[in-house]
Design a protein around this motif. Structure first.
Motif, short mmCIF file in Angstrom:
data_model
loop_
_atom_site.label_atom_id
_atom_site.label_comp_id
_atom_site.label_asym_id
_atom_site.label_seq_id
_atom_site.Cartn_x
_atom_site.Cartn_y
_atom_site.Cartn_z
N SER A 132 -68.57 78.34 -3.12
CA SER A 132 -67.58 78.97 -3.98
C SER A 132 -68.21 79.20 -5.35
CB SER A 132 -66.34 78.08 -4.12
OG SER A 132 -66.67 76.89 -4.82
N ASP A 133 -67.46 79.80 -6.25
CA ASP A 133 -68.00 80.06 -7.58
C ASP A 133 -68.42 78.79 -8.31
OD1 ASP A 133 -67.68 82.76 -7.32
OD2 ASP A 133 -65.74 82.84 -8.33
N SER A 134 -67.80 77.66 -7.94
CA SER A 134 -68.12 76.39 -8.62
C SER A 134 -69.22 75.60 -7.92
CB SER A 134 -66.85 75.53 -8.71
OG SER A 134 -66.35 75.23 -7.41
N SER A 135 -69.77 76.13 -6.84
CA SER A 135 -70.82 75.41 -6.11
C SER A 135 -72.11 75.32 -6.92
CB SER A 135 -71.11 76.11 -4.78
OG SER A 135 -69.98 76.08 -3.93
N LYS A 136 -72.81 74.20 -6.75
CA LYS A 136 -74.08 74.00 -7.45
C LYS A 136 -75.14 74.99 -6.98
CE LYS A 136 -73.23 69.07 -8.22
NZ LYS A 136 -73.65 67.68 -7.91
N ALA B 155 -74.81 78.19 -9.02
CA ALA B 155 -75.37 78.04 -10.36
C ALA B 155 -76.89 78.01 -10.32
CB ALA B 155 -74.83 76.76 -11.01
N ASP C 143 -74.28 71.93 -1.26
CA ASP C 143 -74.48 71.23 -2.54
C ASP C 143 -75.10 69.85 -2.32
OD1 ASP C 143 -73.62 73.31 -4.07
OD2 ASP C 143 -71.69 72.43 -4.64
#
Length: 303
Positions: free
Chosen positions: A151-155, A158, A206
């Motif tokens: 998802s957009d918040s996955s490490k 990033a 992650d």
């Protein structure tokens, strides 16, 4: 007096010309944005035991949840009409939706949900048929799903953005290369997990990134998640390397097409995009030669 160019410099220059001419900056990423899968509830097929959300069917996926309330193993089987091809998945029995790709192209698919009865026997809980007409052939390989879960918040998302920025990567090939080298140099093969992996194992991208180790399934899932988050179509492929069950990735490059022979270049062809073998082989020439021979690989499933 003119300097004589070395053969190495000439070859490097020629390769650079080939890359620039054949793999120019692509507009594909801007044209086909990767989105989070949605369960909007606009088009839902269901009974008391299961629900299939096909609201975003044209993007190449369905979301399925089990609502039967039984604490038993649940399976999802997706079959394309007119073929003998089918995909079997495990589904949680907690009523939480999971996303499954439809990777056989346009046509009719039957989505069946099954409850375990005894041993290896299952009974049908629900079944429906949907007709797929993709808005883009790449869509199934841009969205997250149960196997390539991010998802957009996955490490991993990033980290992919960080790698692309650090490398100054502009073309899809440059982005793939940056991600590829990071994975093969920073994730080691987990032989203990490989020897004891349970049936139904799913990669936690992650967790793999944080631990720095994984099996072939994990390598492929991490790379696929990173590249999809950069809007680069990527297939997680499961099949055989020789007689060994294995996983790797295929990538779409604008102007080239689906590429399963990419990173290692011997002047004529690119090697198969298989981060596990290259990483565990430490770039051994014998490993690169094996990876570069596409006849060693046979695809069974693509996710």
């Amino acid at each position: 007096m003119k300097k004589k160019l070395s053969l190495k410099r000439v070859l490097c220059a020629l390769l650079a010309i080939v890359l620039v001419a054949g793999l120019a900056v692509t507009a594909l990423a801007a044209a086909i944005p990767a989105k989070a899968p949605a369960q909007s509830g606009v088009t839902v097929y269901q009974n008391a035991k299961a629900a299939v959300d096909a609201s975003n069917l044209a993007d190449g996926y369905v979301s399925v949840k089990y609502t039967g309330g039984k604490d038993v193993r649940i399976k999802v089987r997706i079959t394309k009409s007119g073929t003998t091809d089918y995909y079997d998945y495990n589904l949680n029995n907690k009523g939480t939706a999971e996303t499954f790709p439809l990777t056989g192209g346009d046509g009719e698919y039957t989505i069946g949900v099954y409850e375990n009865t005894t041993g290896t026997k299952y009974a049908s809980a629900y079944s429906c048929t949907v007709t797929l007409a993709l808005t883009s052939e790449f869509s199934p390989y841009l969205y997250p799903n149960q196997y390539v879960n991010f998802s957009d918040s996955s490490k991993v998302v990033a980290k992919a953005a960080e790698l692309i920025k650090a490398a100054g990567a502009k073309t899809d090939l440059e982005k793939v290369t940056a991600v590829y080298h990071y994975v093969v140099n920073n994730i080691s093969y987990d032989y203990d997990l490989a020897a004891n992996v349970a049936s139904g194992y799913l990669p936690d991208v992650d967790k793999v990134l944080e631990s720095g180790k994984g099996i072939c399934f994990d390598y492929a899932a991490v790379m696929a998640a990173m590249l999809r988050s950069q809007n680069i179509p990527c297939k997680l492929v499961v099949g055989f390397a020789g007689k060994v069950y294995h996983a790797w990735i295929n990538v779409y490059i604008e102007g080239v097409g689906w590429v399963d022979q990419l990173i290692y270049f011997d002047g004529k062809t690119w090697s198969l995009m298989d981060p596990t073998f290259v990483s565990s082989g430490k770039n051994d020439p014998a490993v690169l030669k094996y990876v570069g021979d596409g006849t060693n690989y046979s695809q069974k499933y693509a996710y």
